[in-house]
Design an enzyme around this catalytic site. Structure first.
Site, PDB file in Angstrom:
ATOM      1  N   GLY A 147      37.505  30.431  39.824  1.00 19.65           N
ATOM      2  CA  GLY A 147      38.229  31.040  38.701  1.00 19.65           C
ATOM      3  C   GLY A 147      37.547  32.311  38.221  1.00 19.65           C
ATOM      4  CB  ALA A 148      35.167  34.500  39.785  1.00 19.38           C
ATOM      5  CB  SER A 149      40.698  36.392  39.470  1.00 15.01           C
ATOM      6  OG  SER A 149      41.220  35.198  38.925  1.00 15.01           O
ATOM      7  CG  ASN A 197      35.002  29.712  35.034  1.00 16.26           C
ATOM      8  OD1 ASN A 197      34.805  29.623  33.836  1.00 16.26           O
ATOM      9  ND2 ASN A 197      35.982  30.476  35.529  1.00 16.26           N
ATOM     10  CE1 TYR A 208      41.258  23.146  29.235  1.00 14.86           C
ATOM     11  CE2 TYR A 208      40.359  22.549  27.089  1.00 14.86           C
ATOM     12  CZ  TYR A 208      40.367  23.377  28.210  1.00 14.86           C
ATOM     13  OH  TYR A 208      39.459  24.424  28.293  1.00 14.86           O
ATOM     14  CB  ALA A 257      40.547  17.478  32.368  1.00 14.64           C
ATOM     15  CB  ILE A 285      35.850  32.031  25.099  1.00 15.47           C
ATOM     16  CG1 ILE A 285      34.771  30.931  24.976  1.00 15.47           C
ATOM     17  CG2 ILE A 285      35.305  33.301  25.746  1.00 15.47           C
ATOM     18  CD1 ILE A 285      33.554  31.281  24.161  1.00 15.47           C
TER      19      ILE A 285
HETATM   20  P1  NAP Z   1      41.617  32.144  32.136  1.00 14.83           P
HETATM   21  O1  NAP Z   1      41.382  33.445  31.475  1.00 14.83           O
HETATM   22  O2  NAP Z   1      42.953  31.505  32.039  1.00 14.83           O
HETATM   23  O3  NAP Z   1      41.206  32.284  33.692  1.00 14.83           O
HETATM   24  C1  NAP Z   1      41.331  31.160  34.511  1.00 14.83           C
HETATM   25  C2  NAP Z   1      40.712  31.436  35.859  1.00 14.83           C
HETATM   26  O4  NAP Z   1      40.788  30.232  36.636  1.00 14.83           O
HETATM   27  C3  NAP Z   1      41.446  32.508  36.643  1.00 14.83           C
HETATM   28  O5  NAP Z   1      40.482  33.204  37.412  1.00 14.83           O
HETATM   29  C4  NAP Z   1      42.370  31.689  37.534  1.00 14.83           C
HETATM   30  O6  NAP Z   1      42.726  32.345  38.745  1.00 14.83           O
HETATM   31  C5  NAP Z   1      41.498  30.503  37.841  1.00 14.83           C
HETATM   32  N1  NAP Z   1      42.247  29.321  38.233  1.00 14.83           N
HETATM   33  C6  NAP Z   1      43.181  28.650  37.518  1.00 14.83           C
HETATM   34  N2  NAP Z   1      43.639  27.619  38.226  1.00 14.83           N
HETATM   35  C7  NAP Z   1      42.993  27.628  39.409  1.00 14.83           C
HETATM   36  C8  NAP Z   1      43.049  26.835  40.581  1.00 14.83           C
HETATM   37  N3  NAP Z   1      43.878  25.788  40.687  1.00 14.83           N
HETATM   38  N4  NAP Z   1      42.243  27.150  41.619  1.00 14.83           N
HETATM   39  C9  NAP Z   1      41.403  28.210  41.555  1.00 14.83           C
HETATM   40  N5  NAP Z   1      41.309  29.011  40.479  1.00 14.83           N
HETATM   41  C10 NAP Z   1      42.103  28.717  39.425  1.00 14.83           C
HETATM   42  O7  NAP Z   1      40.593  31.040  31.610  1.00 14.83           O
HETATM   43  P2  NAP Z   1      39.184  31.192  30.837  1.00 14.83           P
HETATM   44  O8  NAP Z   1      39.440  31.197  29.408  1.00 14.83           O
HETATM   45  O9  NAP Z   1      38.377  32.264  31.469  1.00 14.83           O
HETATM   46  O10 NAP Z   1      38.567  29.759  31.175  1.00 14.83           O
HETATM   47  C11 NAP Z   1      37.592  29.545  32.183  1.00 14.83           C
HETATM   48  C12 NAP Z   1      37.066  28.128  32.028  1.00 14.83           C
HETATM   49  O11 NAP Z   1      36.485  27.982  30.737  1.00 14.83           O
HETATM   50  C13 NAP Z   1      38.125  27.039  32.132  1.00 14.83           C
HETATM   51  O12 NAP Z   1      37.592  25.910  32.794  1.00 14.83           O
HETATM   52  C14 NAP Z   1      38.426  26.707  30.681  1.00 14.83           C
HETATM   53  O13 NAP Z   1      38.916  25.395  30.543  1.00 14.83           O
HETATM   54  C15 NAP Z   1      37.054  26.871  30.076  1.00 14.83           C
HETATM   55  N6  NAP Z   1      37.084  27.101  28.641  1.00 14.83           N
HETATM   56  C16 NAP Z   1      37.716  28.170  28.101  1.00 14.83           C
HETATM   57  C17 NAP Z   1      37.702  28.343  26.710  1.00 14.83           C
HETATM   58  C18 NAP Z   1      38.383  29.499  26.032  1.00 14.83           C
HETATM   59  O14 NAP Z   1      38.424  29.484  24.784  1.00 14.83           O
HETATM   60  N7  NAP Z   1      38.892  30.500  26.729  1.00 14.83           N
HETATM   61  C19 NAP Z   1      37.045  27.426  25.908  1.00 14.83           C
HETATM   62  C20 NAP Z   1      36.402  26.347  26.491  1.00 14.83           C
HETATM   63  C21 NAP Z   1      36.415  26.202  27.859  1.00 14.83           C
HETATM   64  P3  NAP Z   1      44.029  33.346  38.859  1.00 14.83           P
HETATM   65  O15 NAP Z   1      43.603  34.638  38.201  1.00 14.83           O
HETATM   66  O16 NAP Z   1      44.268  33.514  40.297  1.00 14.83           O
HETATM   67  O17 NAP Z   1      45.137  32.682  38.127  1.00 14.83           O
END
Ligand code: NAP
Length: 257
Positions: A15-17, A93, A161, A164, A194
């Protein structure tokens, strides 16, 4: 290119994109680490991330894979190893939020299965595969799981969520206990609120809550806040810790009176 003998030479970040994963990849790249960027659907964002890693001084390759689909895992690891050799750091991630925040009494199996597959089943079996790879090569590597405050906070409109993330937390303990004898340490980084695409739809709600004191540190978290914690682990600044949880949440977890 900056180099350090203690840093991993090769990190795989799922999920690094975009968002948090992108910030982690760039922070590692800035330390001269070669990064395998795993993405699901957004190739353009993954390529942008690769360019940022390279600008920062690292090397990058991108691999499309659905972490929830175990059939993708073999190809994913093979591609990463042919690009940069043994994986020395795995950052689990990638994660998804429920598409709809449905009350627990209305939650359907489709969303439940999708979120559990992506956020815990996939990372579990990917970790198992990468751990076997590390053990086979004698790599004293590291695994970092990006969980959430939802691992212990009950939100009844996104139960899948929370379940998980609680599972991911136990997964950290389990692999930490099992892999220590192989010199592999496992950590959980637990983000709070975040600012990323994941939270863009609830920005106003959280703006208000933060203003009203949701967190002692009164601001949104930034992806770079999480990247700093992962970097500290990658730099082996916690050498006698495994199974440890790093809260990166502005103090959200503190009980206050
Ligand atoms: P985000 O902006 O929605 O980005 C999600 C990333 O995960 C994207 O790179 C996406 O790829 C990738 N992804 C989603 N489904 C996938 C799959 N099936 N296989 C491979 N890659 C996948 O999310 P984020 O906020 O950066 O969150 C990153 C992590 O932190 C997650 O585990 C989330 O639950 C956790 N988190 C986030 C927050 C928050 O407030 N943002 C808080 C607590 C925890 P594509 O670009 O190709 O779609």
């Amino acid at each position: 290119m900056p180099e350090s003998s203690v840093l991993p030479r090769h990190a795989m970040v799922t999920g690094a994109s975009r968002g948090i994963g992108r910030a982690i990849a760039v922070a590692l790249g800035a330390q001269g680490v070669s990064v395998t960027i795993i993405y699901n659907s957004n190739a353009q964002a993954a390529n942008e991330c690769a360019a940022l890693v390279e600008q920062a001084g690292g090397r990058a390759t991108t691999v499309q894979a659905d972490v929830g689909n175990l059939d993708d895992h073999g190809r994913l690891l093979d591609t990463a190893v042919s690009a940069f050799g043994a994986v020395e750091l795995l950052v689990n991630n990638a994660g998804v939020a429920p598409k709809v925040r449905a009350d627990i009494l209305e939650l359907g199996t489709e969303s439940y299965d999708h979120v559990l597959h992506t956020n815990v089943r996939g990372p579990f079996f990917l970790t198992q595969r990468v751990a076997r790879h590390m053990i086979e090569l004698g790599t004293e590597g590291q695994v970092v799981n990006i969980s959430s405050i939802s691992a212990y906070t009950a939100s009844v409109n996104r139960a899948e969520y929370c379940i998980a993330k609680a599972g991911l937390s136990m997964m950290t303990s389990l692999f930490a206990a099992r892999l220590a004898e192989h010199g592999i340490c496992v950590y959980e980084v637990r983000p709070g609120v975040i600012a990323t695409d994941m939270t863009s739809g609830v920005k106003e709600k959280y703006d208000t809550m933060i203003e009203q004191g949701l967190t002692p540190i009164k601001r949104w978290g930034r992806p770079e806040d999480i990247a700093s914690a992962v970097l500290a682990i990658a730099q082996r600044l916690l050498p006698f810790s495994t199974g440890e949880v790093l809260n990166v949440d502005g103090g959200f977890h503190l009980r206050r009176l």
